[in-house]
Design an enzyme around this catalytic site. Structure first.
Site, PDB file in Angstrom:
ATOM      1  N   LYS A 207      51.634  61.494 107.618  1.00 13.75           N
ATOM      2  CA  LYS A 207      50.705  60.604 108.339  1.00 13.75           C
ATOM      3  C   LYS A 207      50.709  60.933 109.831  1.00 13.75           C
ATOM      4  O   LYS A 207      49.652  60.995 110.458  1.00 13.75           O
ATOM      5  CB  LYS A 207      51.090  59.131 108.090  1.00 13.75           C
ATOM      6  CG  LYS A 207      50.823  58.683 106.656  1.00 13.75           C
ATOM      7  CD  LYS A 207      51.405  57.307 106.331  1.00 13.75           C
ATOM      8  CE  LYS A 207      51.231  56.993 104.849  1.00 13.75           C
ATOM      9  NZ  LYS A 207      51.770  55.698 104.439  1.00 13.75           N
TER      10      LYS A 207
ATOM     11  N   ASP B  48      46.680  49.387 106.714  1.00 15.30           N
ATOM     12  CA  ASP B  48      47.031  49.573 105.301  1.00 15.30           C
ATOM     13  C   ASP B  48      46.197  48.651 104.403  1.00 15.30           C
ATOM     14  O   ASP B  48      46.155  48.850 103.187  1.00 15.30           O
ATOM     15  CB  ASP B  48      48.511  49.233 105.077  1.00 15.30           C
ATOM     16  CG  ASP B  48      49.394  50.465 105.009  1.00 15.30           C
ATOM     17  OD1 ASP B  48      48.908  51.524 104.570  1.00 15.30           O
ATOM     18  OD2 ASP B  48      50.587  50.358 105.377  1.00 15.30           O
TER      19      ASP B  48
ATOM     20  N   GLN C  97      56.051  51.408 106.470  1.00 15.13           N
ATOM     21  CA  GLN C  97      56.147  52.183 105.228  1.00 15.13           C
ATOM     22  C   GLN C  97      56.938  51.404 104.181  1.00 15.13           C
ATOM     23  O   GLN C  97      58.023  50.882 104.455  1.00 15.13           O
ATOM     24  CB  GLN C  97      56.809  53.550 105.520  1.00 15.13           C
ATOM     25  CG  GLN C  97      56.772  54.529 104.361  1.00 15.13           C
ATOM     26  CD  GLN C  97      55.355  54.938 103.936  1.00 15.13           C
ATOM     27  OE1 GLN C  97      54.435  54.990 104.749  1.00 15.13           O
ATOM     28  NE2 GLN C  97      55.171  55.232 102.663  1.00 15.13           N
TER      29      GLN C  97
HETATM   30  N1  GUN Z   1      54.241  53.171 100.196  1.00 18.98           N
HETATM   31  C1  GUN Z   1      53.531  53.764  99.212  1.00 18.98           C
HETATM   32  N2  GUN Z   1      52.214  53.790  99.531  1.00 18.98           N
HETATM   33  C2  GUN Z   1      52.109  53.200 100.739  1.00 18.98           C
HETATM   34  C3  GUN Z   1      50.994  52.943 101.588  1.00 18.98           C
HETATM   35  O1  GUN Z   1      49.835  53.232 101.292  1.00 18.98           O
HETATM   36  N3  GUN Z   1      51.296  52.319 102.763  1.00 18.98           N
HETATM   37  C4  GUN Z   1      52.561  51.965 103.105  1.00 18.98           C
HETATM   38  N4  GUN Z   1      52.742  51.348 104.272  1.00 18.98           N
HETATM   39  N5  GUN Z   1      53.604  52.196 102.327  1.00 18.98           N
HETATM   40  C5  GUN Z   1      53.369  52.813 101.154  1.00 18.98           C
END
Ligand code: GUN
Length: 310
Positions: free
Chosen positions: A71, A138, A115
């Site tokens: 990311k 998100d 995350q």
């Molecule tokens: N863990 C697995 N997928 C995601 C996501 O799309 N966003 C976040 N913040 N954590 C995750």
């Protein structure tokens, strides 16, 4: 009429058609990132603010480290700013909420993501609720979930949003189709079922949302024009569960031990690709399908957040 049907049935029986097309998430995501990069450069030239994503990683879970690194790298590639806040695995919930509140009030930050998963001492729901909905790129906050369900402007969770962008990029006709979504997670399956049923394009599907208590999953899958497999079980979806000409989207990314790889593992999707692909009109690979689209979708949310605020 009967003769004709009979003839075409016999004629096609046993013939493998070279009509299957890969939905290339890597290429599509690259195109979206290039477009964002141009838009960000244009904003920069005009003296406008460029998007700034703040990511929080608690602990050092291997998969989370990989996702966060991807990311941050994608932000750099598109000219976004990014800040990575690393916190120890024994961080308290209160301390994490404190960091989120600082980011909520920082006018330079357009998007915040924490995350997941989080260590067991931290309640995920409390953390998601602490994020300002207008910075929740998100799309996990109840306000964004509510807006999405009502068809109002909202941040859409990155994985289902990325899948919708991929279907749109390939101009896949979804209206009136029967879509079976396997998995009802808050992050993927449930929002996916809502987006596919929306009165939009792509959308307008008749959706069946399947889960661990679904009793006739195989029959439902065999009726599906579109299958989204998001249950996290490697190679779960087999050829005998898929009808000819289906569109299959594989959300799975399970790490499976593989000593021939430098990393010691390989990524496996929820679809038995080799046997399912020949039956499909369209299919996403793993890796290179949904994964890169998820990141492109996160960038789009962050860009949109920036232009809304500035
Ligand atoms: N863990 C697995 N997928 C995601 C996501 O799309 N966003 C976040 N913040 N954590 C995750």
């Amino acid at each position: 009429m009967r003769l004709q049907n009979k003839f075409s049935f016999n004629f096609f029986e046993g013939v493998t058609f070279a009509r299957m097309q890969i939905l290339d998430g890597k290429k599509t995501a690259q195109a979206i990132k290039e477009e964002l990069k141009l838009n960000v450069a244009q904003r920069s030239v005009e003296g406008k603010k460029v998007p700034h994503l703040a990511a929080i990683l608690v602990g050092n879970n291997g998969a989370s480290e990989t996702y966060i690194a991807a990311k941050v790298k994608a932000c750099e590639e598109s000219g976004f700013r990014s800040t990575l806040e690393r916190m120890d695995s024994d961080t308290s919930e209160a301390k994490l909420i404190d960091v989120i509140q600082q980011l909520n009030t920082d006018p330079d930050i357009d998007g915040i993501l924490v995350q997941l998963p989080l260590p067991s001492q931290i309640n995920e729901e409390n953390i998601i609720n602490a994020i300002d909905p207008d910075k929740d790129v998100d799309g996990f906050h109840p306000v964004n979930v509510g807006r999405m369900v009502l068809g109002q402007p909202a941040f859409i969770p990155a994985t289902p949003y990325g899948i919708m962008l991929l279907l749109k990029h390939y101009k896949i006709e979804t209206a009136g189709k029967h879509a079976v979504v396997i998995g009802r997670s808050n992050i993927v399956g449930r929002p996916m079922s809502i987006l596919l049923s929306d009165n939009k394009n792509p959308g307008n599907c008749t959706v069946t949302l399947c889960h661990s208590k679904t009793t006739n999953l195989k029959e439902l899958c065999l009726q599906a024009d579109i299958i989204v497999a998001a249950l996290g079980k490697p190679e779960f979806l087999k050829a005998d569960m898929v009808k000819e000409g289906a569109i299959v989207v594989d959300v799975g990314i399970t790490r499976v031990k593989d000593d021939t790889k430098k990393s010691g593992f390989k990524l496996k999707g929820d679809v038995a690709f080799d046997e399912v692909a020949p039956k499909c009109n369209f299919i996403t690979p793993v890796p290179g399908g949904v994964g890169p689209m998820t990141i492109a979708a996160l960038l789009k949310n962050t860009f949109n957040s920036c232009i809304q605020k500035n």
